[in-house]
Design an enzyme around this catalytic site. Structure first.
Site, PDB file in Angstrom:
ATOM      1  N   GLN A 103       5.631  -1.585   2.036  1.00 11.12           N
ATOM      2  CA  GLN A 103       5.059  -1.888   0.723  1.00 11.12           C
ATOM      3  C   GLN A 103       4.475  -0.611   0.123  1.00 11.12           C
ATOM      4  O   GLN A 103       4.033  -0.602  -1.018  1.00 11.12           O
ATOM      5  CB  GLN A 103       3.934  -2.924   0.862  1.00 11.12           C
ATOM      6  CG  GLN A 103       4.383  -4.242   1.439  1.00 11.12           C
ATOM      7  CD  GLN A 103       3.173  -5.108   1.816  1.00 11.12           C
ATOM      8  OE1 GLN A 103       2.606  -5.794   0.982  1.00 11.12           O
ATOM      9  NE2 GLN A 103       2.781  -5.058   3.071  1.00 11.12           N
ATOM     10  N   ASP A 106       3.999   5.701  -1.096  1.00 11.22           N
ATOM     11  CA  ASP A 106       3.637   7.109  -0.906  1.00 11.22           C
ATOM     12  C   ASP A 106       4.735   7.974  -0.293  1.00 11.22           C
ATOM     13  O   ASP A 106       4.586   9.203  -0.207  1.00 11.22           O
ATOM     14  CB  ASP A 106       2.351   7.209  -0.054  1.00 11.22           C
ATOM     15  CG  ASP A 106       2.477   6.488   1.299  1.00 11.22           C
ATOM     16  OD1 ASP A 106       3.583   6.435   1.859  1.00 11.22           O
ATOM     17  OD2 ASP A 106       1.441   5.982   1.789  1.00 11.22           O
ATOM     18  N   HIS A 121       7.979  -1.853  -2.970  1.00  9.47           N
ATOM     19  CA  HIS A 121       7.153  -1.727  -4.180  1.00  9.47           C
ATOM     20  C   HIS A 121       7.378  -0.418  -4.920  1.00  9.47           C
ATOM     21  O   HIS A 121       6.538  -0.009  -5.714  1.00  9.47           O
ATOM     22  CB  HIS A 121       5.667  -1.900  -3.821  1.00  9.47           C
ATOM     23  CG  HIS A 121       5.319  -3.292  -3.357  1.00  9.47           C
ATOM     24  ND1 HIS A 121       4.143  -3.591  -2.700  1.00  9.47           N
ATOM     25  CD2 HIS A 121       5.995  -4.455  -3.480  1.00  9.47           C
ATOM     26  CE1 HIS A 121       4.120  -4.894  -2.426  1.00  9.47           C
ATOM     27  NE2 HIS A 121       5.233  -5.438  -2.884  1.00  9.47           N
ATOM     28  N   CYS A 152      15.586   7.167 -25.038  1.00 10.10           N
ATOM     29  CA  CYS A 152      15.256   6.144 -26.040  1.00 10.10           C
ATOM     30  C   CYS A 152      13.867   6.330 -26.652  1.00 10.10           C
ATOM     31  O   CYS A 152      13.438   5.519 -27.474  1.00 10.10           O
ATOM     32  CB  CYS A 152      15.379   4.747 -25.427  1.00 10.10           C
ATOM     33  SG  CYS A 152      14.021   4.363 -24.305  1.00 10.10           S
ATOM     34  N   GLY A 189      -0.882  -2.746   9.310  1.00 10.87           N
ATOM     35  CA  GLY A 189      -1.708  -2.179   8.240  1.00 10.87           C
ATOM     36  C   GLY A 189      -1.543  -2.843   6.895  1.00 10.87           C
ATOM     37  O   GLY A 189      -1.647  -2.185   5.864  1.00 10.87           O
ATOM     38  N   THR A 190      -1.321  -4.164   6.910  1.00  3.40           N
ATOM     39  CA  THR A 190      -1.261  -4.884   5.635  1.00  3.40           C
ATOM     40  C   THR A 190      -2.172  -6.101   5.685  1.00  3.40           C
ATOM     41  O   THR A 190      -2.248  -6.778   6.708  1.00  3.40           O
ATOM     42  CB  THR A 190       0.189  -5.291   5.251  1.00  3.40           C
ATOM     43  OG1 THR A 190       0.146  -6.086   4.066  1.00  3.40           O
ATOM     44  CG2 THR A 190       0.914  -6.047   6.358  1.00  3.40           C
TER      45      THR A 190
HETATM   46  C1  BJW Z   1      -5.400  -0.491   8.908  1.00  3.28           C
HETATM   47  C2  BJW Z   1      -5.966   0.712   8.954  1.00  3.28           C
HETATM   48  C3  BJW Z   1      -5.432   1.530   9.997  1.00  3.28           C
HETATM   49  C4  BJW Z   1      -6.985  -0.217   7.325  1.00  3.28           C
HETATM   50  N1  BJW Z   1      -4.438   1.037  10.750  1.00  3.28           N
HETATM   51  N2  BJW Z   1      -4.449  -1.041   9.591  1.00  3.28           N
HETATM   52  C5  BJW Z   1       3.001 -16.754  -4.372  1.00  3.28           C
HETATM   53  C6  BJW Z   1       1.716 -17.261  -4.338  1.00  3.28           C
HETATM   54  C7  BJW Z   1       0.705 -16.664  -5.091  1.00  3.28           C
HETATM   55  C8  BJW Z   1       0.951 -15.571  -5.917  1.00  3.28           C
HETATM   56  C9  BJW Z   1       2.231 -15.069  -5.952  1.00  3.28           C
HETATM   57  C10 BJW Z   1       3.241 -15.677  -5.206  1.00  3.28           C
HETATM   58  N3  BJW Z   1       4.385 -14.978  -5.426  1.00  3.28           N
HETATM   59  C11 BJW Z   1       4.106 -13.973  -6.287  1.00  3.28           C
HETATM   60  C12 BJW Z   1       2.802 -14.027  -6.612  1.00  3.28           C
HETATM   61  C13 BJW Z   1       2.079 -13.088  -7.534  1.00  3.28           C
HETATM   62  C14 BJW Z   1       1.755 -11.760  -6.897  1.00  3.28           C
HETATM   63  C15 BJW Z   1       0.859 -11.960  -5.677  1.00  3.28           C
HETATM   64  O1  BJW Z   1       1.275 -11.907  -4.545  1.00  3.28           O
HETATM   65  N4  BJW Z   1      -0.422 -12.177  -5.911  1.00  3.28           N
HETATM   66  C16 BJW Z   1      -1.381 -12.370  -4.816  1.00  3.28           C
HETATM   67  C17 BJW Z   1      -2.351 -11.201  -4.782  1.00  3.28           C
HETATM   68  C18 BJW Z   1      -2.053 -13.672  -4.982  1.00  3.28           C
HETATM   69  N5  BJW Z   1       2.962 -11.052  -6.528  1.00  3.28           N
HETATM   70  C19 BJW Z   1       3.661 -10.391  -7.446  1.00  3.28           C
HETATM   71  O2  BJW Z   1       3.332 -10.374  -8.611  1.00  3.28           O
HETATM   72  C20 BJW Z   1       4.902  -9.658  -6.966  1.00  3.28           C
HETATM   73  N6  BJW Z   1       5.996 -10.010  -7.817  1.00  3.28           N
HETATM   74  C21 BJW Z   1       6.668 -11.154  -7.670  1.00  3.28           C
HETATM   75  O3  BJW Z   1       6.501 -11.900  -6.733  1.00  3.28           O
HETATM   76  O4  BJW Z   1       7.558 -11.405  -8.705  1.00  3.28           O
HETATM   77  C22 BJW Z   1       8.004 -12.734  -8.875  1.00  3.28           C
HETATM   78  C23 BJW Z   1       6.832 -13.602  -9.338  1.00  3.28           C
HETATM   79  C24 BJW Z   1       5.953 -13.119 -10.285  1.00  3.28           C
HETATM   80  C25 BJW Z   1       4.854 -13.905 -10.689  1.00  3.28           C
HETATM   81  C26 BJW Z   1       4.661 -15.164 -10.125  1.00  3.28           C
HETATM   82  C27 BJW Z   1       5.560 -15.632  -9.160  1.00  3.28           C
HETATM   83  C28 BJW Z   1       6.660 -14.832  -8.772  1.00  3.28           C
HETATM   84  C29 BJW Z   1       4.724  -8.170  -7.141  1.00  3.28           C
HETATM   85  C30 BJW Z   1       3.712  -7.611  -6.206  1.00  3.28           C
HETATM   86  C31 BJW Z   1       3.526  -6.122  -6.493  1.00  3.28           C
HETATM   87  C32 BJW Z   1       2.390  -5.512  -5.696  1.00  3.28           C
HETATM   88  N7  BJW Z   1       2.093  -4.244  -6.249  1.00  3.28           N
HETATM   89  C33 BJW Z   1       1.041  -3.460  -5.621  1.00  3.28           C
HETATM   90  C34 BJW Z   1       0.767  -2.219  -6.512  1.00  3.28           C
HETATM   91  C35 BJW Z   1       1.889  -1.200  -6.394  1.00  3.28           C
HETATM   92  C36 BJW Z   1       1.654  -0.024  -7.281  1.00  3.28           C
HETATM   93  C37 BJW Z   1       0.387   0.731  -6.959  1.00  3.28           C
HETATM   94  O5  BJW Z   1       0.214   1.240  -5.848  1.00  3.28           O
HETATM   95  O6  BJW Z   1      -0.451   0.853  -7.843  1.00  3.28           O
HETATM   96  O7  BJW Z   1       1.446  -3.086  -4.293  1.00  3.28           O
HETATM   97  S1  BJW Z   1      -0.453  -4.381  -5.357  1.00  3.28           S
HETATM   98  C38 BJW Z   1      -0.872  -3.597  -3.846  1.00  3.28           C
HETATM   99  O8  BJW Z   1      -0.904  -4.605  -2.788  1.00  3.28           O
HETATM  100  C39 BJW Z   1       0.301  -2.656  -3.515  1.00  3.28           C
HETATM  101  C40 BJW Z   1       0.503  -2.925  -2.035  1.00  3.28           C
HETATM  102  O9  BJW Z   1       1.803  -2.559  -1.637  1.00  3.28           O
HETATM  103  C41 BJW Z   1       0.211  -4.398  -1.925  1.00  3.28           C
HETATM  104  C42 BJW Z   1      -0.158  -4.825  -0.532  1.00  3.28           C
HETATM  105  O10 BJW Z   1      -1.338  -4.235  -0.104  1.00  3.28           O
HETATM  106  P1  BJW Z   1      -1.498  -3.786   1.403  1.00  3.28           P
HETATM  107  O11 BJW Z   1      -0.518  -2.728   1.723  1.00  3.28           O
HETATM  108  O12 BJW Z   1      -1.484  -4.978   2.264  1.00  3.28           O
HETATM  109  O13 BJW Z   1      -2.936  -3.065   1.380  1.00  3.28           O
HETATM  110  P2  BJW Z   1      -4.379  -3.711   1.532  1.00  3.28           P
HETATM  111  O14 BJW Z   1      -5.372  -2.729   1.068  1.00  3.28           O
HETATM  112  O15 BJW Z   1      -4.445  -5.067   0.939  1.00  3.28           O
HETATM  113  O16 BJW Z   1      -4.546  -3.905   3.116  1.00  3.28           O
HETATM  114  C43 BJW Z   1      -4.667  -2.803   4.003  1.00  3.28           C
HETATM  115  C44 BJW Z   1      -4.773  -3.340   5.414  1.00  3.28           C
HETATM  116  O17 BJW Z   1      -4.760  -2.247   6.305  1.00  3.28           O
HETATM  117  C45 BJW Z   1      -6.078  -4.106   5.662  1.00  3.28           C
HETATM  118  O18 BJW Z   1      -5.768  -5.346   6.303  1.00  3.28           O
HETATM  119  C46 BJW Z   1      -6.855  -3.198   6.619  1.00  3.28           C
HETATM  120  O19 BJW Z   1      -7.605  -3.931   7.592  1.00  3.28           O
HETATM  121  C47 BJW Z   1      -5.736  -2.455   7.287  1.00  3.28           C
HETATM  122  N8  BJW Z   1      -6.085  -1.125   7.782  1.00  3.28           N
HETATM  123  N9  BJW Z   1      -6.934   0.896   8.041  1.00  3.28           N
HETATM  124  C48 BJW Z   1      -3.969  -0.228  10.543  1.00  3.28           C
HETATM  125  N10 BJW Z   1      -5.885   2.763  10.212  1.00  3.28           N
END
Ligand code: BJW
Length: 245
Positions: A103, A106, A121, A152, A189-190
């Protein structure tokens, strides 16, 4: 806390034919790239995602959003892969089939040397045209922020997936295929709250895979995972690779 790699996991590694790995921001935390949701250091403890990581936010305030991404682009360009990234490169070499689904935007897995990788992503180092949704390799820097598409004249935007946007279709299909077909799945790490990526480990579980979570904190997957290794990716992954498999 003392972390032990269970013998049953070493056994699963020894026999694995296809390992799929899902990574999130935690894997890059030890490279100095901030996570999103960690309470003290996460990006969104300081910024509101609805103001920055949506198409609407960009349309409302393109300069602010572009500059936020420009700041993060520089930060990630300066970051170096860590021991966790390199351990995954080594894991890929040791199994017949390996699929890394990230996800992260970087590019650190690729820079470490992972070969078979799916970016769900996008990638912060690339830009695309807001209107035509196609990648743009070069443009004129005339001081306007954001710069304009040379074809464009629409704004350029980072080639990442914002909330409410579809993930790249091919990447998503391949990720679900790997989750269905692997025999060992790692979620590393997610926080497991952003869909559709959050569903991948559950798909793997339903299809009979051994699922391993590596994370210092509890997530919605923790109770269902076959093994939960509670620690930092940069510590736990090298330990796993050091095990005799
Ligand atoms: C360690 C550590 C160490 C710390 N070692 N671990 C179904 C139900 C409800 C909602 C939805 C659904 N389907 C879709 C949605 C809407 C939405 C969504 O999911 N919302 C929820 C938040 C509720 N999803 C979307 O909109 C997606 N699109 C989609 O599904 O399209 C169709 C659709 C649209 C609308 C409705 C329905 C369907 C798109 C999602 C895009 C996510 N984009 C981002 C930003 C990217 C650009 C940017 O960087 O600015 O992606 S959001 C952000 O979160 C980023 C990440 O990739 C993503 C995940 O985060 P991640 O990687 O898990 O990070 P953290 O910080 O949350 O967690 C870090 C973890 O590491 C923690 O647990 C720590 O403990 C741990 N950690 N140090 C190991 N050293």
């Amino acid at each position: 806390m003392r972390i032990e790699i269970p013998n049953a996991l070493i056994d699963a590694l020894r026999h694995a034919q296809h390992i799929a790995v899902l990574t999130g921001a935690g894997v890059s935390a030890e490279s100095g790239v901030p996570t999103f949701r960690d309470a003290q250091t996460g990006l969104w403890s300081k910024f509101n995602p609805q103001e920055l990581a949506t198409r609407k936010a960009f349309q409302r305030n393109p300069k602010m959003v572009w500059e936020w991404y420009a700041y993060r682009r520089e930060l990630t360009a300066r970051a170096e892969p860590n021991a966790g990234h390199y351990a995954l490169v080594e894991m890929e070499k040791r199994v017949p089939q390996f699929t890394l689904i990230t996800q992260n935007i970087d590019g650190l897995h690729e820079r470490a040397g992972t070969k078979n990788m799916i970016e769900l992503h996008g990638n912060i180092q690339r830009v695309k045209c807001l209107r035509e949704d196609v990648r743009v390799e070069s443009w004129v820097e005339d001081g306007e922020i954001p710069p304009r598409c040379p074809r464009c004249n629409s704004y350029l935007r980072p080639d990442v997936v914002w909330f409410g946007e579809m993930l790249p279709a091919f990447a998503l299909d391949e990720a679900f295929r790997a989750a269905r077909n692997c025999d060992l799945f790692f979620s590393i790490g997610t926080s497991g709250v952003v869909e559709p990526a959050a569903s991948l480990p559950f798909v793997a579980l339903r299809n009979g895979a051994v699922v391993v979570e590596i994370n210092p904190d509890e997530t919605p997957l923790s109770r269902g995972a076959t093994f939960r290794l509670c620690g930092a990716a940069g510590v736990v992954l090298p330990m796993i690779l050091g095990a005799p498999f």
